[in-house]
Design an enzyme around this catalytic site. Structure first.
Site, PDB file in Angstrom:
ATOM      1  N   TYR A   1       9.076  -8.932 -14.751  1.00 20.07           N
ATOM      2  CA  TYR A   1       7.859  -8.215 -14.372  1.00 20.07           C
ATOM      3  C   TYR A   1       6.703  -8.610 -15.286  1.00 20.07           C
ATOM      4  O   TYR A   1       5.612  -8.970 -14.818  1.00 20.07           O
ATOM      5  CB  TYR A   1       8.114  -6.710 -14.448  1.00 20.07           C
ATOM      6  CG  TYR A   1       6.921  -5.835 -14.143  1.00 20.07           C
ATOM      7  CD1 TYR A   1       6.229  -5.939 -12.944  1.00 20.07           C
ATOM      8  CD2 TYR A   1       6.502  -4.873 -15.056  1.00 20.07           C
ATOM      9  CE1 TYR A   1       5.159  -5.108 -12.665  1.00 20.07           C
ATOM     10  CE2 TYR A   1       5.433  -4.032 -14.783  1.00 20.07           C
ATOM     11  CZ  TYR A   1       4.762  -4.160 -13.585  1.00 20.07           C
ATOM     12  OH  TYR A   1       3.691  -3.331 -13.320  1.00 20.07           O
TER      13      TYR A   1
ATOM     14  N   ASP B   1       1.822  -2.805   4.356  1.00 18.67           N
ATOM     15  CA  ASP B   1       3.101  -2.871   3.652  1.00 18.67           C
ATOM     16  C   ASP B   1       4.121  -3.438   4.629  1.00 18.67           C
ATOM     17  O   ASP B   1       3.807  -3.682   5.800  1.00 18.67           O
ATOM     18  CB  ASP B   1       3.528  -1.488   3.148  1.00 18.67           C
ATOM     19  CG  ASP B   1       4.340  -1.580   1.850  1.00 18.67           C
ATOM     20  OD1 ASP B   1       5.324  -2.344   1.827  1.00 18.67           O
ATOM     21  OD2 ASP B   1       3.996  -0.884   0.876  1.00 18.67           O
ATOM     22  N   ILE B   2       5.357  -3.637   4.147  1.00 13.99           N
ATOM     23  CA  ILE B   2       6.428  -4.086   5.026  1.00 13.99           C
ATOM     24  C   ILE B   2       7.327  -2.921   5.414  1.00 13.99           C
ATOM     25  O   ILE B   2       8.303  -3.106   6.131  1.00 13.99           O
ATOM     26  CB  ILE B   2       7.280  -5.194   4.371  1.00 13.99           C
ATOM     27  CG1 ILE B   2       7.896  -4.701   3.054  1.00 13.99           C
ATOM     28  CG2 ILE B   2       6.452  -6.447   4.141  1.00 13.99           C
ATOM     29  CD1 ILE B   2       8.888  -5.682   2.448  1.00 13.99           C
TER      30      ILE B   2
ATOM     31  N   GLY C   1       0.769  -1.234   0.000  1.00 13.26           N
ATOM     32  CA  GLY C   1       0.000   0.000   0.000  1.00 13.26           C
ATOM     33  C   GLY C   1       0.798   1.280   0.000  1.00 13.26           C
ATOM     34  O   GLY C   1       0.223   2.357  -0.183  1.00 13.26           O
TER      35      GLY C   1
END
Length: 369
Positions: free
Chosen positions: A191, A84-85, A59
């Protein structure tokens, strides 16, 4: 092999028919799933008048904070959890619920969904194109293994799941002008490969297990209040920072490189609209969406109308240029416009005016201080 019992919801009508099936599930993530064969899962369903309970992973990236703000205005501040981390900045932390969430930790994800009665999940955790090429092993872990965990949790708890895809999901053998929803996809970046994988896995879980999976292929997204994040289209964000601060910009793509683009407000609105669309209106689960298509030279000419002293030079990055040359020049998003009424608001002139007004005001404030 473990078995789980799942309910498949058909349509959005209160009178919808549901069926129960015992299906084998091959769990693909890294964390062990200790799920008994006779487990019964109950999702926190909501009617048309109730608000969904939303979790946004990844986020703190380009889109997460803006999406949280939009959804909180729609569904209420406490109904949308950003995760989030990374440690959030103060203004994000105080704007609404924020929690730590590591998508590579299946147990952590499952606890968050259960404890917060999540019904909608927006999965934004990913390494972008240029960054992914610089660290392929990390990109595989985050973009692929992390996705598997998200899919398993979403299917297990009957969530409505949104996973963004990208123009990078196409490759040099795809038709480029325009690129339709359905065509050959052979990307040459990790990706892009991971996003094709996400599209196919999401559709597989939809048809195999009834997961309400929804996906949009984003073009390059241009945002006023975020820094470039390592994507090939990020020149179209950086140019406004440099134009207002320095009056010049060095572009890492060739002047005539045409790519589809979209202003962030259109992007976030499209995301909410496809999530709110009735299931029966969706003829597919992955849609192209777009707003405009331009080259660095065309963008610079529009900037010059507002900043007469602006100068652009070119120092082409071979890796980014090769990526851009394999991507679509124009997106065909006619199915999104037909199925759920997609319509963009920002064309190139409106985009440039909006971005320069934002960054120009920032620069003036900084100079005054």
């Amino acid at each position: 092999m473990p078995f789980i019992r799942m309910l498949r919801r058909v349509g959005q009508s209160p009178a919808c028919v549901c069926w129960t099936s015992a299906l084998p599930v091959r769990f693909l993530g890294t964390s062990p799933r200790q799920i008994p064969a006779d487990a019964n899962f109950h999702s926190a369903s909501f009617s048309d008048t109730d608000h969904p309970r939303v979790l946004i992973t990844g986020g703190l990236g380009q889109l997460g904070v803006g999406l949280a703000n939009l959804l909180r205005k729609r569904f209420g501040k406490d109904s949308v959890i950003l995760s989030d981390i990374k440690k959030p900045p103060d203004h994000v932390f105080h704007s609404g619920p924020f929690i730590y969430s590591d998508i590579l930790d299946y147990k952590n994800l499952r606890e968050i969904v259960v404890n917060n009665r999540i019904t909608w999940l927006f999965h934004y955790s990913a390494l972008l194109s240029a960054i992914g090429e610089a660290n392929v092993s990390l990109a595989k872990a985050v973009n692929i293994t992390g996705l598997h965990n998200i899919l398993d949790v979403a299917a297990e708890h009957n969530l409505r799941l949104f996973v963004p895809s990208t123009i990078g999901a196409f490759g040099p053998t795809s038709p480029r002008n325009p690129t339709p929803d359905l065509c050959i996809q052979r990307p040459r970046t990790i990706y892009g490969v991971s996003k094709v994988h996400a599209e196919l896995m999401g559709e597989y879980y939809h048809y195999r297990y009834g997961l309400d999976f929804r996906c949009l292929r984003y073009p390059g997204i241009i945002s006023a209040d975020s820094q470039p994040g390592g994507g090939t289209t990020d020149y179209a964000v950086q140019i406004f920072h440099d134009a207002t601060k320095h009056g010049k910009f060095e572009c890492n793509l060739e002047a005539h490189t045409r790519l589809p683009m979209m202003y962030i407000d259109d992007c976030l609105r499209a995301t909410l609209e496809v999530m709110e669309a009735p299931a029966e209106s969706l003829s597919m689960r992955t849609y192209n969406v777009s707003a405009m298509s331009f080259t660095p030279e065309e963008l610079a000419q529009e900037v010059l109308k507002h900043v007469p002293e602006f100068q652009i030079t070119y120092n082409v990055d071979a890796i980014r240029q090769a990526i851009a040359d394999s991507w679509p020049m124009n997106f065909d998003d006619s199915n999104a416009r037909k199925d759920w009424g997609w319509k963009h608001d920002f064309d190139l002139p409106e985009l440039v005016t909006t971005m320069l007004n934002f960054h120009g005001s920032e620069t003036r404030v900084a100079q005054a201080n």
